[in-house]
Design a protein around this motif. Structure first.
Motif, PDB file in Angstrom:
ATOM      1  N   UNK A  37       0.778  -1.538   0.069  1.00  0.00           N
ATOM      2  CA  UNK A  37      -0.066   0.175   0.084  1.00  0.00           C
ATOM      3  C   UNK A  37       0.963   1.175   0.083  1.00  0.00           C
ATOM      4  N   UNK A  38       1.934   1.303   0.656  1.00  0.00           N
ATOM      5  CA  UNK A  38       2.825   2.231   0.605  1.00  0.00           C
ATOM      6  C   UNK A  38       3.423   2.723  -0.720  1.00  0.00           C
ATOM      7  N   UNK A  39       3.702   1.483  -1.230  1.00  0.00           N
ATOM      8  CA  UNK A  39       4.229   1.527  -2.708  1.00  0.00           C
ATOM      9  C   UNK A  39       3.256   2.161  -3.518  1.00  0.00           C
ATOM     10  N   UNK A  40       2.058   1.898  -3.552  1.00  0.00           N
ATOM     11  CA  UNK A  40       0.956   2.152  -4.510  1.00  0.00           C
ATOM     12  C   UNK A  40       0.568   3.647  -4.034  1.00  0.00           C
ATOM     13  N   UNK A  41       0.727   4.166  -2.796  1.00  0.00           N
ATOM     14  CA  UNK A  41       0.564   5.457  -2.513  1.00  0.00           C
ATOM     15  C   UNK A  41       1.722   6.329  -2.940  1.00  0.00           C
ATOM     16  N   UNK A  42       2.956   5.984  -3.080  1.00  0.00           N
ATOM     17  CA  UNK A  42       4.053   6.595  -3.341  1.00  0.00           C
ATOM     18  C   UNK A  42       3.803   6.876  -4.909  1.00  0.00           C
ATOM     19  N   UNK A  43       3.501   5.840  -5.626  1.00  0.00           N
ATOM     20  CA  UNK A  43       3.165   5.924  -6.939  1.00  0.00           C
ATOM     21  C   UNK A  43       2.085   6.866  -7.482  1.00  0.00           C
ATOM     22  N   UNK A  44       1.037   6.847  -6.625  1.00  0.00           N
ATOM     23  CA  UNK A  44       0.127   7.846  -6.809  1.00  0.00           C
ATOM     24  C   UNK A  44       0.464   9.139  -6.525  1.00  0.00           C
ATOM     25  N   UNK A  45       1.200   9.340  -5.627  1.00  0.00           N
ATOM     26  CA  UNK A  45       1.651  10.724  -5.247  1.00  0.00           C
ATOM     27  C   UNK A  45       2.725  11.061  -6.533  1.00  0.00           C
TER      28      UNK A  45
END
Length: 150
Positions: free
Chosen positions: A55-63
């Protein structure tokens, strides 16, 4: 019967043996169950850790995607919190006020918008903060170059 200790008759060896076997069996069963519970807890913690990492990786990608969109759109774009402070903006927005993105972030809108423009803006701004969509057009005079833009 002197003192605190009262001697009891000795139990038969077979009774002591059975008692020891029962205690050892119960200890073994409880140890096995505790080990199983710990193993399940460890496995769950590992799964949760992997899920959080994903989830952290997905959030970083969205950011990263949002920042890329924000920085490549030709219009001035900014987002604000409920106290009218800039959460994020692109360079075009900051340039309208003769500032950098870093200088604008965290400022309240009243901190950098000229007073004359603020008078026009605030009625719309307050309605927008109340959840009502607003549209308005205004001109902006760049504080350094005096360039007039819409």
């Amino acid at each position: 019967m002197a003192g605190w200790f009262v001697a009891l008759p000795r139990a038969h060896a077979s009774i002591v043996t059975v008692q020891i076997i029962v205690v050892m069996t119960m200890t073994a069963l409880m140890s096995y169950e505790a080990r199983q519970i710990l193993a399940r807890s460890r496995d769950r913690a590992v799964r949760l850790g992997q899920e959080l990492e994903q989830r952290a990786a997905q959030a970083a990608a969205r950011e990263r995607d949002t920042a890329q969109l924000l920085n490549n759109v030709p219009a001035a774009v900014a987002s604000f919190d409920a106290q009218s402070r800039v959460r994020n903006c692109n360079a075009r927005y900051a340039e309208l006020f003769g500032l950098t993105v870093e200088q604008v972030q965290g400022l309240a809108i009243q901190d950098y918008v000229p007073a004359a423009q603020l008078e026009i803006l605030m009625p719309h701004w307050l309605l927008a903060l109340g959840g009502r969509p607003q549209t308005y057009h205004r001109n902006n005079v760049h504080p350094l170059t005096q360039e007039d833009t819409w």
